[in-house]
Motif scaffolding. Structure first.
Motif, PDB file in Angstrom:
ATOM      1  N   ARG A   1       3.146  16.566   6.378  1.00 30.62           N
ATOM      2  CA  ARG A   1       2.230  15.863   5.473  1.00 30.62           C
ATOM      3  C   ARG A   1       2.249  14.374   5.784  1.00 30.62           C
ATOM      4  N   GLU A   2       1.291  13.671   5.201  1.00 30.97           N
ATOM      5  CA  GLU A   2       1.264  12.218   5.366  1.00 30.97           C
ATOM      6  C   GLU A   2       0.808  11.578   4.062  1.00 30.97           C
ATOM      7  N   ARG A   3       1.216  10.346   3.863  1.00 31.57           N
ATOM      8  CA  ARG A   3       0.748   9.585   2.712  1.00 31.57           C
ATOM      9  C   ARG A   3      -0.431   8.732   3.172  1.00 31.57           C
ATOM     10  N   ARG A   4      -1.623   9.046   2.678  1.00 34.66           N
ATOM     11  CA  ARG A   4      -2.782   8.236   3.026  1.00 34.66           C
ATOM     12  C   ARG A   4      -2.732   6.962   2.196  1.00 34.66           C
ATOM     13  N   LEU A   5      -2.721   5.829   2.872  1.00 33.86           N
ATOM     14  CA  LEU A   5      -2.592   4.547   2.166  1.00 33.86           C
ATOM     15  C   LEU A   5      -3.977   3.998   1.802  1.00 33.86           C
ATOM     16  N   PRO A   6      -4.089   3.283   0.695  1.00 32.70           N
ATOM     17  CA  PRO A   6      -3.009   2.963  -0.257  1.00 32.70           C
ATOM     18  C   PRO A   6      -2.601   4.184  -1.074  1.00 32.70           C
ATOM     19  N   SER A   7      -1.303   4.309  -1.253  1.00 35.07           N
ATOM     20  CA  SER A   7      -0.743   5.448  -1.948  1.00 35.07           C
ATOM     21  C   SER A   7      -0.464   5.065  -3.396  1.00 35.07           C
TER      22      SER A   7
ATOM     23  N   PRO B   1       0.791  -1.234   0.000  1.00 30.92           N
ATOM     24  CA  PRO B   1       0.000   0.000   0.000  1.00 30.92           C
ATOM     25  C   PRO B   1       0.825   1.287   0.000  1.00 30.92           C
ATOM     26  N   ASP B   2       2.130   1.192   0.245  1.00 31.88           N
ATOM     27  CA  ASP B   2       2.955   2.405   0.280  1.00 31.88           C
ATOM     28  C   ASP B   2       4.096   2.275  -0.728  1.00 31.88           C
ATOM     29  N   PRO B   3       3.758   2.300  -2.032  1.00 28.34           N
ATOM     30  CA  PRO B   3       4.740   1.963  -3.065  1.00 28.34           C
ATOM     31  C   PRO B   3       5.969   2.873  -3.047  1.00 28.34           C
TER      32      PRO B   3
ATOM     33  N   THR C   1      -9.360   2.538   4.501  1.00 26.49           N
ATOM     34  CA  THR C   1      -8.243   1.821   3.907  1.00 26.49           C
ATOM     35  C   THR C   1      -8.659   0.361   3.748  1.00 26.49           C
ATOM     36  N   PRO C   2      -8.477  -0.224   2.560  1.00 28.49           N
ATOM     37  CA  PRO C   2      -8.953  -1.598   2.356  1.00 28.49           C
ATOM     38  C   PRO C   2      -8.365  -2.570   3.386  1.00 28.49           C
ATOM     39  N   PHE C   3      -9.151  -3.583   3.731  1.00 28.05           N
ATOM     40  CA  PHE C   3      -8.728  -4.568   4.737  1.00 28.05           C
ATOM     41  C   PHE C   3      -7.350  -5.130   4.439  1.00 28.05           C
ATOM     42  N   ASP C   4      -7.119  -5.414   3.161  1.00 30.14           N
ATOM     43  CA  ASP C   4      -5.856  -6.030   2.768  1.00 30.14           C
ATOM     44  C   ASP C   4      -4.656  -5.185   3.163  1.00 30.14           C
ATOM     45  N   ALA C   5      -4.774  -3.874   2.990  1.00 35.49           N
ATOM     46  CA  ALA C   5      -3.666  -2.981   3.363  1.00 35.49           C
ATOM     47  C   ALA C   5      -3.540  -2.918   4.883  1.00 35.49           C
ATOM     48  N   VAL C   6      -4.684  -2.865   5.572  1.00 39.05           N
ATOM     49  CA  VAL C   6      -4.665  -2.782   7.030  1.00 39.05           C
ATOM     50  C   VAL C   6      -4.017  -4.033   7.633  1.00 39.05           C
ATOM     51  N   ALA C   7      -4.258  -5.173   7.008  1.00 40.06           N
ATOM     52  CA  ALA C   7      -3.803  -6.436   7.591  1.00 40.06           C
ATOM     53  C   ALA C   7      -2.445  -6.896   7.056  1.00 40.06           C
ATOM     54  N   LYS C   8      -1.901  -6.194   6.078  1.00 45.64           N
ATOM     55  CA  LYS C   8      -0.630  -6.665   5.516  1.00 45.64           C
ATOM     56  C   LYS C   8       0.484  -5.636   5.588  1.00 45.64           C
TER      57      LYS C   8
ATOM     58  N   VAL D   1       1.512   4.792  -7.104  1.00 39.07           N
ATOM     59  CA  VAL D   1       2.872   4.378  -7.437  1.00 39.07           C
ATOM     60  C   VAL D   1       3.714   5.585  -7.837  1.00 39.07           C
ATOM     61  N   LEU D   2       3.216   6.391  -8.748  1.00 39.30           N
ATOM     62  CA  LEU D   2       4.028   7.513  -9.213  1.00 39.30           C
ATOM     63  C   LEU D   2       3.702   8.807  -8.471  1.00 39.30           C
ATOM     64  N   ARG D   3       2.444   8.938  -8.066  1.00 41.58           N
ATOM     65  CA  ARG D   3       2.049  10.129  -7.314  1.00 41.58           C
ATOM     66  C   ARG D   3       1.566   9.704  -5.940  1.00 41.58           C
ATOM     67  N   PRO D   4       2.405   9.943  -4.914  1.00 44.98           N
ATOM     68  CA  PRO D   4       1.965   9.557  -3.567  1.00 44.98           C
ATOM     69  C   PRO D   4       0.698  10.321  -3.192  1.00 44.98           C
ATOM     70  N   ASN D   5      -0.120   9.661  -2.393  1.00 45.46           N
ATOM     71  CA  ASN D   5      -1.398  10.213  -1.981  1.00 45.46           C
ATOM     72  C   ASN D   5      -1.191  11.168  -0.794  1.00 45.46           C
ATOM     73  N   TRP D   6      -0.529  12.312  -1.080  1.00 45.09           N
ATOM     74  CA  TRP D   6      -0.172  13.239   0.001  1.00 45.09           C
ATOM     75  C   TRP D   6      -1.389  13.959   0.554  1.00 45.09           C
ATOM     76  N   MET D   7      -1.423  14.183   1.839  1.00 45.10           N
ATOM     77  CA  MET D   7      -2.383  15.118   2.409  1.00 45.10           C
ATOM     78  C   MET D   7      -1.748  15.824   3.592  1.00 45.10           C
ATOM     79  N   GLU D   8      -2.281  17.000   3.916  1.00 45.89           N
ATOM     80  CA  GLU D   8      -1.751  17.753   5.039  1.00 45.89           C
ATOM     81  C   GLU D   8      -2.074  17.014   6.333  1.00 45.89           C
ATOM     82  N   THR D   9      -1.113  16.944   7.229  1.00 44.29           N
ATOM     83  CA  THR D   9      -1.372  16.360   8.538  1.00 44.29           C
ATOM     84  C   THR D   9      -2.068  17.400   9.406  1.00 44.29           C
TER      85      THR D   9
END
Lengths: 207, 323
Positions: free
Chosen positions: B284-290, A40-42, B71-78, B292-300
């Motif tokens: 800032r923080e990356r909200r997951l899932p982020s 999730p954090d590529p 955040t999808p379960f898969d990301a939360v659990a992996k 590949v080329l553009r991280p999912n940035w948001m202000e903290t």
């Protein structure tokens, strides 16, 4: 086939093999990205893996001289330039990935001045630039006896890269210790064979 | 006269097991084998890497939930930080099945009227479960949105009757190198067990939560099964996992990250975009899932967006000093 031609073919084959092996980390990475296995954090994962690949190739490059000395076969040297350039290639990708995927091109100056582990990585990277630029046969000829002392900067670069890696450990340093021991062994064996002065960059070697 | 000598193996009639008991034992054994198999089955499943969570009954608590995209379960659990199972983000999902979470008990001690060893069921029994969708902000500058199931920490702590000397509450994670491979690591610098703590008023805040599940089912082991803390206005490492001890203290306890790197991690660890981690920015923080080329940035956001509920706890405190 003439023996000379045969040798040339086998040398080309060997180079292709080394090229492909050195490219593997990138191929794996791209495969994982394409197949959505990167997590999730590529950005973080890509940057870390490129950095590790750069460091691993740096170590492999440093392994060539000991291999040559231990096996007595000078053929190893034919692969050193390509391996070193691959280390540089991964370092470039690593730096680019960090700037694009983690830093987002903001806060550049503050990042490099206020975060020592990044400054160390930057030094390791900057030291590689002159080495890559002077890696060609033509440059080797032109620089003559000055080439070798300049290229000893790779030792410094590797040490800085390792410190850069170590500094990022949050608690468990097992991986860093393993890489550190490998690097230490590679440097130690040179000091043992050729003297400590053989590790000092930019010092003219006695002819 | 004939003297009858009883051989050593001979038993009087009175010692013979009655037939009914004998038959019952057989029944018991069959039952025992069946239940052993039933117990082993999840273990076998776990060994195979499949999740062993079970559904929970709960009510939704929208008043405490964000409506941001989960955040999808898969990301939360992996994607976890649970150094007891290794420092890689994927290690906990790979190795946490080596921990057994049933039966589980929590030792309660310190400044309270009802100390003792509580079976997890007894600790939770009187309470109804609710689902709260909280933001989770990791100190490493990534974040998730997770639907937790559990009970408010305050209701559990109140039942343990902390006394007037209880100014802090301290928690410990399980310490068992046999089940937790990260604790076996030669070069780990953490002094196990993992320790965390809250000031009493923080612990009693309405947002502090004891989670036993996520996404409607019991917690996957890697997310801190069977019971963990969730304090959404603090960096993730405060939300201690797999809790085996709750202790009420008069003095502020030392916590794991604070012990390890006091210049980087403080006791409070409130999410604060103004106070950078020495090694990276917290703006800032990356909200997951982020991406590949553009991280999912948001202000903290200050206190991770929970300013309204918690800002009063820190009135007059210099948060750059008490980070």
């Amino acid at each position: 086939m003439l023996p000379a031609a045969e040798r040339m073919v086998s040398s080309v084959v060997a180079k292709v093999i080394v090229f492909c092996v050195a490219l593997m980390p990138l191929i794996w990475l791209v495969t994982d990205v394409v197949l959505g296995r990167i997590g999730p954090d590529p950005g973080q994962e890509i940057t870390e893996r490129l950095g590790i690949a750069a460091f691993q190739l740096l170590l492999v490059t440093l392994l060539i001289t000991p291999l040559k000395k231990m096996t007595g076969w000078p053929g190893w040297l034919r692969h050193r330039r390509m391996l070193g350039l691959f280390a540089f290639f991964y370092a470039v990708l690593h730096v680019f990935a960090f700037l694009q995927l983690i830093l987002g091109w903001g806060d550049l100056w503050a990042t490099f001045t206020r975060r020592p582990y990044i400054a160390l990585g930057a030094v390791a990277f900057l030291l590689m630039i002159p080495l890559a630029l002077t890696s060609t046969k033509a440059m080797m000829k032109r620089m003559g006896r000055r080439w070798k002392p300049v290229h000893r900067l790779i030792y410094l670069s590797a040490v800085f890269a390792w410190l850069h890696f170590l500094w990022q450990a949050r608690s468990d340093v097992t991986e860093m210790v393993v890489y550190g021991l490998l690097l230490l062994a590679l440097l130690f064996i040179r000091a043992y064979w050729f003297g400590v002065s053989s590790l000092v960059p930019l010092r003219k070697s006695r002819a | 006269m004939l003297i009858k000598r009883r051989p050593s193996w001979s038993l009087p009639e009175s010692e013979v097991t009655p037939r009914s008991v004998y038959l019952n034992r057989r029944k018991f054994m069959t039952g025992a084998i069946a239940s052993a198999a039933a117990l082993a089955a999840p273990g076998l499943l776990r060994a195979g890497g499949s999740p062993t969570t079970t559904p929970l009954t709960f009510r939704e608590a929208p008043e405490y939930s964000t409506d941001e995209k989960k955040t999808p379960f898969d990301a939360v659990a992996k994607y976890n930080n649970f150094y007891e199972f290794g420092t890689g983000k994927g290690d906990p999902a790979k190795y946490a099945h080596e921990m057994s979470v049933d039966p589980w008990s929590v030792e309660v001690d310190g400044e309270c009227a009802r100390p003792g060893r509580y079976a997890l069921e007894d600790l939770l029994k009187p309470h109804d479960y609710e689902e709260r969708i909280y933001r989770l902000r990791c100190v490493e500058a990534w974040s998730m949105v997770i639907p937790w199931v559990g009970v408010p920490l305050a209701t559990v702590l109140s039942r343990l009757e902390p006394n007037s000397r209880a100014k802090y509450v301290y928690f410990e994670t399980l310490h068992d190198p046999k089940q937790m491979r990260g604790q076996r690591s030669l070069f780990s610098t953490i002094d196990w067990p993992y320790r965390e703590g809250l000031r009493m008023d923080e612990a009693m805040n309405e947002l502090s939560f004891l989670a036993i599940g996520l996404y409607g089912e019991t917690l996957p082991n890697q997310n801190g099964a069977p019971i963990r803390l969730v304090v959404p206005w603090k960096y993730g490492f405060k939300s201690i996992k797999s809790i085996v001890r709750i202790r009420f203290l008069e003095e502020q306890p030392k916590t794991t990250w604070e012990l390890l790197a006091p210049s980087e991690y403080g006791f409070y660890a409130n999410v604060n975009p103004e106070v950078d981690h020495p090694r990276w920015s917290q703006k800032r923080e990356r909200r997951l899932p982020s991406g590949v080329l553009r991280p999912n940035w948001m202000e903290t956001r200050m206190f991770n967006g929970y300013e309204e509920q918690v800002a009063h706890l820190y009135k007059g405190m210099d948060l750059a000093k008490f980070y």
